[in-house]
Design a protein around this motif. Structure first.
Motif, PDB file in Angstrom:
ATOM      1  N   LEU A  27      -3.934  -4.006  -4.919  1.00  0.00           N
ATOM      2  CA  LEU A  27      -3.455  -3.002  -3.965  1.00  0.00           C
ATOM      3  C   LEU A  27      -2.510  -3.652  -2.963  1.00  0.00           C
ATOM      4  O   LEU A  27      -2.828  -4.693  -2.388  1.00  0.00           O
ATOM      5  N   ALA A  28      -1.358  -3.021  -2.756  1.00  0.00           N
ATOM      6  CA  ALA A  28      -0.411  -3.495  -1.746  1.00  0.00           C
ATOM      7  C   ALA A  28       0.251  -2.307  -1.077  1.00  0.00           C
ATOM      8  O   ALA A  28       0.744  -1.397  -1.750  1.00  0.00           O
ATOM      9  N   ILE A  29       0.236  -2.309   0.237  1.00  0.00           N
ATOM     10  CA  ILE A  29       0.981  -1.330   1.016  1.00  0.00           C
ATOM     11  C   ILE A  29       2.230  -2.047   1.495  1.00  0.00           C
ATOM     12  O   ILE A  29       2.148  -3.116   2.102  1.00  0.00           O
ATOM     13  N   THR A  30       3.407  -1.491   1.206  1.00  0.00           N
ATOM     14  CA  THR A  30       4.652  -2.139   1.594  1.00  0.00           C
ATOM     15  C   THR A  30       5.418  -1.280   2.578  1.00  0.00           C
ATOM     16  O   THR A  30       5.688  -0.115   2.328  1.00  0.00           O
ATOM     17  N   ASN A  31       5.768  -1.905   3.699  1.00  0.00           N
ATOM     18  CA  ASN A  31       6.547  -1.283   4.759  1.00  0.00           C
ATOM     19  C   ASN A  31       5.931   0.022   5.266  1.00  0.00           C
ATOM     20  O   ASN A  31       6.642   0.858   5.816  1.00  0.00           O
ATOM     21  N   GLY A  32       4.635   0.228   5.026  1.00  0.00           N
ATOM     22  CA  GLY A  32       3.979   1.456   5.450  1.00  0.00           C
ATOM     23  C   GLY A  32       4.469   2.689   4.725  1.00  0.00           C
ATOM     24  O   GLY A  32       4.163   3.811   5.110  1.00  0.00           O
ATOM     25  N   GLU A  33       5.216   2.482   3.629  1.00  0.00           N
ATOM     26  CA  GLU A  33       5.837   3.600   2.917  1.00  0.00           C
ATOM     27  C   GLU A  33       5.333   3.779   1.494  1.00  0.00           C
ATOM     28  O   GLU A  33       5.378   4.873   0.961  1.00  0.00           O
ATOM     29  N   HIS A  34       4.905   2.695   0.860  1.00  0.00           N
ATOM     30  CA  HIS A  34       4.511   2.750  -0.546  1.00  0.00           C
ATOM     31  C   HIS A  34       3.193   2.028  -0.781  1.00  0.00           C
ATOM     32  O   HIS A  34       2.874   1.069  -0.088  1.00  0.00           O
ATOM     33  N   LEU A  35       2.469   2.512  -1.765  1.00  0.00           N
ATOM     34  CA  LEU A  35       1.223   1.872  -2.181  1.00  0.00           C
ATOM     35  C   LEU A  35       1.342   1.521  -3.649  1.00  0.00           C
ATOM     36  O   LEU A  35       1.687   2.371  -4.474  1.00  0.00           O
ATOM     37  N   GLN A  36       1.076   0.250  -3.956  1.00  0.00           N
ATOM     38  CA  GLN A  36       1.023  -0.204  -5.338  1.00  0.00           C
ATOM     39  C   GLN A  36      -0.431  -0.358  -5.721  1.00  0.00           C
ATOM     40  O   GLN A  36      -1.190  -1.052  -5.050  1.00  0.00           O
ATOM     41  N   VAL A  37      -0.837   0.312  -6.791  1.00  0.00           N
ATOM     42  CA  VAL A  37      -2.183   0.203  -7.345  1.00  0.00           C
ATOM     43  C   VAL A  37      -2.003  -0.287  -8.772  1.00  0.00           C
ATOM     44  O   VAL A  37      -1.509   0.442  -9.628  1.00  0.00           O
ATOM     45  N   GLY A  38      -2.378  -1.545  -9.034  1.00  0.00           N
ATOM     46  CA  GLY A  38      -2.092  -2.124 -10.349  1.00  0.00           C
ATOM     47  C   GLY A  38      -0.588  -2.170 -10.539  1.00  0.00           C
ATOM     48  O   GLY A  38       0.132  -2.738  -9.743  1.00  0.00           O
ATOM     49  N   CYS A  39      -0.095  -1.509 -11.577  1.00  0.00           N
ATOM     50  CA  CYS A  39       1.358  -1.472 -11.814  1.00  0.00           C
ATOM     51  C   CYS A  39       1.989  -0.156 -11.363  1.00  0.00           C
ATOM     52  O   CYS A  39       3.187   0.038 -11.510  1.00  0.00           O
ATOM     53  N   LYS A  40       1.196   0.748 -10.784  1.00  0.00           N
ATOM     54  CA  LYS A  40       1.702   2.053 -10.331  1.00  0.00           C
ATOM     55  C   LYS A  40       2.143   1.961  -8.878  1.00  0.00           C
ATOM     56  O   LYS A  40       1.387   1.525  -8.014  1.00  0.00           O
ATOM     57  N   ILE A  41       3.382   2.367  -8.605  1.00  0.00           N
ATOM     58  CA  ILE A  41       3.910   2.359  -7.246  1.00  0.00           C
ATOM     59  C   ILE A  41       4.434   3.750  -6.921  1.00  0.00           C
ATOM     60  O   ILE A  41       5.315   4.270  -7.610  1.00  0.00           O
ATOM     61  N   TYR A  42       3.868   4.341  -5.860  1.00  0.00           N
ATOM     62  CA  TYR A  42       4.312   5.649  -5.381  1.00  0.00           C
ATOM     63  C   TYR A  42       4.357   5.621  -3.865  1.00  0.00           C
ATOM     64  O   TYR A  42       3.736   4.771  -3.223  1.00  0.00           O
ATOM     65  N   SER A  43       5.076   6.577  -3.295  1.00  0.00           N
ATOM     66  CA  SER A  43       5.116   6.672  -1.841  1.00  0.00           C
ATOM     67  C   SER A  43       3.737   7.071  -1.324  1.00  0.00           C
ATOM     68  O   SER A  43       2.924   7.651  -2.056  1.00  0.00           O
ATOM     69  N   ILE A  44       3.485   6.779  -0.046  1.00  0.00           N
ATOM     70  CA  ILE A  44       2.214   7.148   0.580  1.00  0.00           C
ATOM     71  C   ILE A  44       2.041   8.661   0.515  1.00  0.00           C
ATOM     72  O   ILE A  44       0.947   9.152   0.219  1.00  0.00           O
ATOM     73  N   THR A  45       3.111   9.395   0.726  1.00  0.00           N
ATOM     74  CA  THR A  45       3.054  10.860   0.667  1.00  0.00           C
ATOM     75  C   THR A  45       2.622  11.339  -0.711  1.00  0.00           C
ATOM     76  O   THR A  45       1.793  12.243  -0.835  1.00  0.00           O
ATOM     77  N   GLU A  46       3.162  10.715  -1.749  1.00  0.00           N
ATOM     78  CA  GLU A  46       2.767  11.097  -3.113  1.00  0.00           C
ATOM     79  C   GLU A  46       1.296  10.795  -3.361  1.00  0.00           C
ATOM     80  O   GLU A  46       0.569  11.634  -3.892  1.00  0.00           O
ATOM     81  N   TRP A  47       0.851   9.581  -2.964  1.00  0.00           N
ATOM     82  CA  TRP A  47      -0.558   9.228  -3.167  1.00  0.00           C
ATOM     83  C   TRP A  47      -1.476  10.216  -2.460  1.00  0.00           C
ATOM     84  O   TRP A  47      -2.527  10.571  -2.965  1.00  0.00           O
ATOM     85  N   ARG A  48      -1.070  10.675  -1.293  1.00  0.00           N
ATOM     86  CA  ARG A  48      -1.912  11.586  -0.512  1.00  0.00           C
ATOM     87  C   ARG A  48      -1.906  13.019  -1.047  1.00  0.00           C
ATOM     88  O   ARG A  48      -2.663  13.851  -0.566  1.00  0.00           O
ATOM     89  N   SER A  49      -1.062  13.297  -2.026  1.00  0.00           N
ATOM     90  CA  SER A  49      -0.970  14.677  -2.517  1.00  0.00           C
ATOM     91  C   SER A  49      -1.311  14.847  -3.992  1.00  0.00           C
ATOM     92  O   SER A  49      -1.232  15.953  -4.521  1.00  0.00           O
TER      93      SER A  49
END
Length: 197
Positions: free
Chosen positions: A133-155
């Motif tokens: 798990l990595a949060i980058t610049n407070g904008e994106h979350l990487q889970v394994g090889c999946k990277i989406y914006s925080i907004t996408e993860w929350r929806s």
């Protein structure tokens, strides 16, 4: 590699980028010894720097979007303000590197050594979880090889989460949202997704 050779490679790469590959030459710096090199503001978009030795190099303000830095040695490198959007930094050693104000959006940070690195604001590597798990610049979350914006993860819907890697993801999802809440503050949750008590 001497300064003249490096400058020629960077100049040809810049031409390659600006002409969409019609002229110039793509930078192939696989395994290159660039220790301590002055690469301030260099345009290395999409360059192949796999396994390159860049310890102590000054890459401040460099454009490294979609560059391949897999396994590169970036110990103590200055990457302040560098654009690393979409770069492959997996297995790279960034220990002690200065990444302040760097753009790590969509960068692959799996198995990257970031010990003692000066990270951009709101950038976190979370250990001890089932997936990387990595949060980058407070904008994106990487889970394994999946990277989406925080907004996408929350929806994401239950169906969307289940389609990612199959069984078990729906149980992980509330935990991911709890992690986002902890590091970035409370945010929206899809209907029916409760906090873990």
């Amino acid at each position: 590699m001497n300064i003249k050779e490096l400058n020629t490679i960077i100049a040809n790469h810049s031409i390659f980028i600006t002409t969409n590959g019609a002229k110039g030459e793509h930078a192939d710096l696989i395994g290159a010894n660039l220790r301590g090199a002055n690469l301030i503001g260099a345009d290395l978009r999409g360059a192949d720097l796999r396994g390159a030795y860049l310890s102590g190099a000054d890459l401040s303000g460099a454009d490294l979007r979609h560059a391949n830095l897999r396994g590169a040695d970036l110990i103590g490198a200055n990457l302040r303000g560098a654009n690393l959007r979409g770069a492959d930094l997996s297995f790279a050693d960034l220990s002690g590197a200065n990444l302040r104000d760097a753009n790590l959006r969509d960068a692959d940070l799996r198995d990257t050594d970031l010990s003692f690195a000066d990270l951009p604001e709101k950038t976190f590597i979370i250990i001890g979880e089932k997936y990387f798990l990595a949060i980058t610049n407070g904008e994106h979350l990487q889970v394994g090889c999946k990277i989406y914006s925080i907004t996408e993860w929350r929806s994401f819907t239950h169906d969307r989460i289940n389609s990612m890697d199959g069984e078990g993801n729906i149980e992980l999802y509330p935990r991911l949202l709890d992690i986002l809440d902890f590091y970035l503050g409370k945010g929206d949750r899809p209907d029916g997704v409760k906090e873990i008590k």
